[in-house]
Design an enzyme around this catalytic site. Structure first.
Site, PDB file in Angstrom:
ATOM      1  N   TRP A 160      39.075   2.391  99.475  1.00 11.92           N
ATOM      2  CA  TRP A 160      37.881   3.202  99.708  1.00 11.92           C
ATOM      3  C   TRP A 160      36.869   2.449 100.567  1.00 11.92           C
ATOM      4  O   TRP A 160      35.686   2.379 100.243  1.00 11.92           O
ATOM      5  CB  TRP A 160      37.249   3.605  98.358  1.00 11.92           C
ATOM      6  CG  TRP A 160      38.046   4.642  97.634  1.00 11.92           C
ATOM      7  CD1 TRP A 160      38.679   5.701  98.188  1.00 11.92           C
ATOM      8  CD2 TRP A 160      38.297   4.723  96.228  1.00 11.92           C
ATOM      9  NE1 TRP A 160      39.319   6.446  97.219  1.00 11.92           N
ATOM     10  CE2 TRP A 160      39.094   5.858  96.001  1.00 11.92           C
ATOM     11  CE3 TRP A 160      37.922   3.941  95.131  1.00 11.92           C
ATOM     12  CZ2 TRP A 160      39.531   6.246  94.741  1.00 11.92           C
ATOM     13  CZ3 TRP A 160      38.342   4.325  93.872  1.00 11.92           C
ATOM     14  CH2 TRP A 160      39.140   5.463  93.681  1.00 11.92           C
ATOM     15  N   HIS A 181      33.934   9.252  97.905  1.00  8.78           N
ATOM     16  CA  HIS A 181      34.446  10.363  97.105  1.00  8.78           C
ATOM     17  C   HIS A 181      33.260  11.053  96.422  1.00  8.78           C
ATOM     18  O   HIS A 181      32.125  10.554  96.480  1.00  8.78           O
ATOM     19  CB  HIS A 181      35.500   9.906  96.074  1.00  8.78           C
ATOM     20  CG  HIS A 181      35.088   8.736  95.225  1.00  8.78           C
ATOM     21  ND1 HIS A 181      35.858   8.241  94.210  1.00  8.78           N
ATOM     22  CD2 HIS A 181      33.973   7.945  95.232  1.00  8.78           C
ATOM     23  CE1 HIS A 181      35.247   7.210  93.646  1.00  8.78           C
ATOM     24  NE2 HIS A 181      34.110   7.024  94.248  1.00  8.78           N
ATOM     25  N   ARG A 207      35.548   7.777 104.896  1.00  8.03           N
ATOM     26  CA  ARG A 207      36.380   6.586 104.656  1.00  8.03           C
ATOM     27  C   ARG A 207      36.792   5.960 105.959  1.00  8.03           C
ATOM     28  O   ARG A 207      36.906   6.651 106.985  1.00  8.03           O
ATOM     29  CB  ARG A 207      37.651   6.975 103.881  1.00  8.03           C
ATOM     30  CG  ARG A 207      37.352   7.316 102.448  1.00  8.03           C
ATOM     31  CD  ARG A 207      38.613   7.544 101.647  1.00  8.03           C
ATOM     32  NE  ARG A 207      38.256   8.198 100.385  1.00  8.03           N
ATOM     33  CZ  ARG A 207      39.121   8.594  99.474  1.00  8.03           C
ATOM     34  NH1 ARG A 207      40.409   8.393  99.662  1.00  8.03           N
ATOM     35  NH2 ARG A 207      38.707   9.173  98.380  1.00  8.03           N
ATOM     36  N   GLN A 221      35.496  16.848  99.664  1.00  7.73           N
ATOM     37  CA  GLN A 221      36.148  16.823  98.343  1.00  7.73           C
ATOM     38  C   GLN A 221      35.425  17.818  97.451  1.00  7.73           C
ATOM     39  O   GLN A 221      34.262  18.169  97.706  1.00  7.73           O
ATOM     40  CB  GLN A 221      36.035  15.437  97.700  1.00  7.73           C
ATOM     41  CG  GLN A 221      37.080  14.452  98.186  1.00  7.73           C
ATOM     42  CD  GLN A 221      37.161  13.192  97.325  1.00  7.73           C
ATOM     43  OE1 GLN A 221      36.317  12.942  96.467  1.00  7.73           O
ATOM     44  NE2 GLN A 221      38.181  12.403  97.572  1.00  7.73           N
ATOM     45  N   VAL A 264      39.303   6.844  85.085  1.00  9.90           N
ATOM     46  CA  VAL A 264      39.970   7.774  84.152  1.00  9.90           C
ATOM     47  C   VAL A 264      41.091   7.057  83.412  1.00  9.90           C
ATOM     48  O   VAL A 264      41.649   6.080  83.904  1.00  9.90           O
ATOM     49  CB  VAL A 264      40.545   9.020  84.902  1.00  9.90           C
ATOM     50  CG1 VAL A 264      39.440   9.933  85.364  1.00  9.90           C
ATOM     51  CG2 VAL A 264      41.455   8.618  86.031  1.00  9.90           C
ATOM     52  N   ALA A 318      38.214  14.856  84.472  1.00  6.72           N
ATOM     53  CA  ALA A 318      37.608  14.968  85.799  1.00  6.72           C
ATOM     54  C   ALA A 318      38.727  15.125  86.819  1.00  6.72           C
ATOM     55  O   ALA A 318      39.868  14.733  86.569  1.00  6.72           O
ATOM     56  CB  ALA A 318      36.791  13.717  86.112  1.00  6.72           C
TER      57      ALA A 318
HETATM   58  C1  FA5 Z   1      39.626  10.120  94.761  1.00  4.68           C
HETATM   59  O1  FA5 Z   1      38.852  10.135  95.733  1.00  4.68           O
HETATM   60  C2  FA5 Z   1      39.137  10.263  93.377  1.00  4.68           C
HETATM   61  N1  FA5 Z   1      37.725  10.193  93.354  1.00  4.68           N
HETATM   62  C3  FA5 Z   1      39.639  11.563  92.787  1.00  4.68           C
HETATM   63  C4  FA5 Z   1      39.473  11.664  91.334  1.00  4.68           C
HETATM   64  C5  FA5 Z   1      38.393  12.336  90.821  1.00  4.68           C
HETATM   65  C6  FA5 Z   1      40.422  11.063  90.467  1.00  4.68           C
HETATM   66  C7  FA5 Z   1      38.241  12.436  89.449  1.00  4.68           C
HETATM   67  C8  FA5 Z   1      40.300  11.171  89.098  1.00  4.68           C
HETATM   68  C9  FA5 Z   1      39.194  11.860  88.607  1.00  4.68           C
HETATM   69  P1  FA5 Z   1      41.786  10.135  96.215  1.00  4.68           P
HETATM   70  O2  FA5 Z   1      41.433   8.991  97.068  1.00  4.68           O
HETATM   71  O3  FA5 Z   1      43.213  10.301  95.896  1.00  4.68           O
HETATM   72  O4  FA5 Z   1      40.965  10.114  94.902  1.00  4.68           O
HETATM   73  O5  FA5 Z   1      41.276  11.490  96.966  1.00  4.68           O
HETATM   74  C10 FA5 Z   1      41.295  12.746  96.315  1.00  4.68           C
HETATM   75  C11 FA5 Z   1      41.722  13.832  97.274  1.00  4.68           C
HETATM   76  O6  FA5 Z   1      40.869  13.830  98.429  1.00  4.68           O
HETATM   77  C12 FA5 Z   1      43.107  13.624  97.835  1.00  4.68           C
HETATM   78  O7  FA5 Z   1      44.069  14.171  96.979  1.00  4.68           O
HETATM   79  C13 FA5 Z   1      43.051  14.391  99.126  1.00  4.68           C
HETATM   80  O8  FA5 Z   1      43.229  15.779  98.896  1.00  4.68           O
HETATM   81  C14 FA5 Z   1      41.629  14.169  99.557  1.00  4.68           C
HETATM   82  N2  FA5 Z   1      41.544  13.054 100.507  1.00  4.68           N
HETATM   83  C15 FA5 Z   1      41.519  11.745 100.252  1.00  4.68           C
HETATM   84  N3  FA5 Z   1      41.435  11.012 101.357  1.00  4.68           N
HETATM   85  C16 FA5 Z   1      41.404  11.881 102.377  1.00  4.68           C
HETATM   86  C17 FA5 Z   1      41.321  11.752 103.794  1.00  4.68           C
HETATM   87  N4  FA5 Z   1      41.217  10.591 104.394  1.00  4.68           N
HETATM   88  N5  FA5 Z   1      41.329  12.871 104.552  1.00  4.68           N
HETATM   89  C18 FA5 Z   1      41.407  14.079 103.945  1.00  4.68           C
HETATM   90  N6  FA5 Z   1      41.483  14.273 102.624  1.00  4.68           N
HETATM   91  C19 FA5 Z   1      41.495  13.195 101.852  1.00  4.68           C
END
Ligand code: FA5
Length: 350
Positions: A160, A181, A207, A221, A264, A318
Site C-alpha cells: 500500500w 483504501h 496507490r 473502493q 481482520v 468489514a
Molecule cells: C484493501 O484495500 C482492504 N482495505 C480491503 C478490506 C476491507 C479487507 C475491509 C478486509 C476488510 P485490497 O488491496 O485487496 O484490500 O483492495 C480491495 C479491492 O480494491 C480489490 O479487491 C480491488 O477490487 C480493488 N483494488 C485494489 N487495488 C486496486 C488498483 N490498483 N486498481 C483498481 N482496483 C484496485
C-alpha cells in the site's frame, strides 16, 4: 470643330452609359473621378474652355454644364443606392436561415460508468439497511495504517505504497498521505458512533502501482462495516452472497479464499469467475479463471478495543471492493485503464 455644347451632350451620353456598367462602390468612385474630378475630370476640363467662348454663348453653355453636373450627381447617387441594395440583398441571401432544416443534435452528458456502478452497489446495501458515509481522501498515517494494526515497518505497508504530504501545524510536522483504501473510515465511523453500525463508504483511493489491465493508481473502493452484538462469519458470507446475487445474477460463481489483512481475523478475498473466459483462464484474469473483487473479514478484536468497543460484547465484519473491477465484470471491459483516459468512444457506451 465640335462645339462645347455638343461635347457636353456626348460626355453625358458616355458617362451615363458607363455608369450602368458599374457594379462596385470602388468602380463608382473611379467613375466620379474620371468625369467630375477637380484636376483631370472630363467635365471640369471641358469647362476650362468656357472663358474662351463669346460672351453671349457662355451663359447658355454654363447652364447646360450645371445641368450636366446635377445629372451626373443624381446618377451617381442612384447607382450607389442600387449597388448598396444589391449587396444587402446578397448578404441577406447568404444569411438566410432555413427554418425547415432539422436542428443540431445536442450531446447530453451522463454519469461516468464508475459513478453508475457505485450508485448501483450503494442502492443494494441501502436496501439491506446500510447508511452511506463519506471520508477524507487525504488521511493521517494513524487512520490509514496504525489504527488498522499496521504499525511502521509492518510488511503490509509495502503493498500500500502511496503519496506522502507533510502537514505543518501547531503540533509540528505531521505526515499525511493519500489514502490507499477506504478502511480508515472503519475507525472514524466507530470512533464517532456506538453500535449497531451498518455503513458503506464509497470513495477514491491512491496507490503507487505499475498499472496493468486490473490495476490503476487512482481508483475507487467501497468499504462496508457492520458491528453489533452477535455478528458472525455466517453474516459476512450471507450479506456478500446476497449482494453478489443481486448485482451479477445467480449464474455467476463466487469464491471465498483465506487472505490476510492485519485489521481482520479471519480475513478472506471474494472472487467471481472471469466474465471474459468463463473461468477457463485468459489475459483478463491472469489465467486464473477468477477475478478478485473484494477483501473482507471479521473486524480484528484489537481494532475494536482501540476505538473503545468491548470485543467480548461486540463483533463485526468489514469488506472493501473495487467498483471499477465490478464494472468490468458487468460490462465485459477488458482493461481498467479505459475508465480514466476520457475517451468518449468508451464512455458513451454506458
Ligand atoms: C484493501 O484495500 C482492504 N482495505 C480491503 C478490506 C476491507 C479487507 C475491509 C478486509 C476488510 P485490497 O488491496 O485487496 O484490500 O483492495 C480491495 C479491492 O480494491 C480489490 O479487491 C480491488 O477490487 C480493488 N483494488 C485494489 N487495488 C486496486 C488498483 N490498483 N486498481 C483498481 N482496483 C484496485
Amino acid at each position: 470643330m465640335t462645339s462645347i455644347k455638343e461635347q457636353l451632350i456626348s460626355l453625358e451620353k458616355h458617362a451615363m452609359s458607363d455608369l450602368k456598367q458599374i457594379e462596385t462602390e470602388q468602380g463608382l468612385d473611379e467613375w466620379r473621378i474620371n468625369y467630375q474630378g477637380r484636376r483631370n475630370g472630363q467635365l471640369p476640363k471641358l469647362l476650362e474652355e468656357l472663358p474662351k467662348l463669346p460672351i453671349e454663348d457662355r451663359r447658355e453653355v454654363g447652364i447646360a454644364a450645371n445641368k450636366l453636373r446635377d445629372t451626373l450627381e443624381i446618377g451617381y447617387n442612384e447607382r450607389l443606392q442600387e449597388i448598396k441594395n444589391s449587396e444587402l440583398q446578397e448578404k441577406l441571401l447568404e444569411e438566410t436561415i432555413d427554418v425547415s432544416l432539422p436542428g443540431r443534435k445536442q450531446t447530453l452528458g451522463k454519469l461516468h460508468p464508475t459513478t453508475q456502478t457505485i450508485r448501483e452497489i450503494s442502492s443494494i446495501f441501502v436496501n439491506l439497511g446500510y447508511q452511506i458515509v463519506d471520508g477524507p481522501e487525504v488521511e493521517s498515517d494513524y487512520y490509514n495504517f496504525e489504527a488498522l494494526n499496521i504499525p511502521p515497518d509492518h510488511p503490509a505497508r509495502d503493498q500500500w505504497d502511496t503519496l506522502w504530504l507533510d502537514y505543518n501545524n501547531e503540533e509540528g510536522i505531521r505526515p499525511l498521505l493519500l489514502r490507499t483504501h477506504t478502511s480508515p473510515m472503519q475507525i472514524r465511523t466507530m470512533e464517532n458512533q456506538e453500535p449497531p453500525i451498518r455503513v458503506i463508504v464509497p470513495g477514491r483511493c491512491y496507490r503507487h502501482e505499475a498499472t496493468d489491465t486490473t490495476h490503476e493508481s487512482m481508483f475507487f473502493q467501497i468499504e462496508g462495516l457492520a458491528v453489533d452484538k452477535g455478528i458472525t462469519f455466517a453474516d459476512l458470507k450471507g450479506t456478500l452472497y446476497t449482494f453478489a446475487r443481486k448485482l451479477f445474477g445467480a449464474e455467476r460463481k463466487i469464491r471465498f479464499r483465506c487472505d490476510f489483512f492485519p485489521f481482520v481475523e479471519p480475513g478472506v478475498d471474494m472472487s467471481i469467475d472471469c466474465f471474459s473466459c468463463d473461468g477457463i483462464g485468459c489475459r483478463v484474469c491472469s489465467n486464473t479463471g477468477w477475478i478478485e473483487i473484494m477483501g473482507a473479514g471479521m473486524v480484528h478484536p484489537d481494532v475494536l478495543k482501540r476505538v473503545g468497543y468491548d470485543p467480548d460484547v461486540y463483533t463485526g465484519f468489514a469488506f472493501g471492493m473495487g467498483p471499477e473491477r465490478i464494472s468490468m465484470l458487468k460490462h465485459g471491459i477488458d482493461d481498467i485503464r479505459h475508465f480514466y483516459t476520457n475517451d468518449l468512444r468508451f464512455l458513451e457506451q454506458f
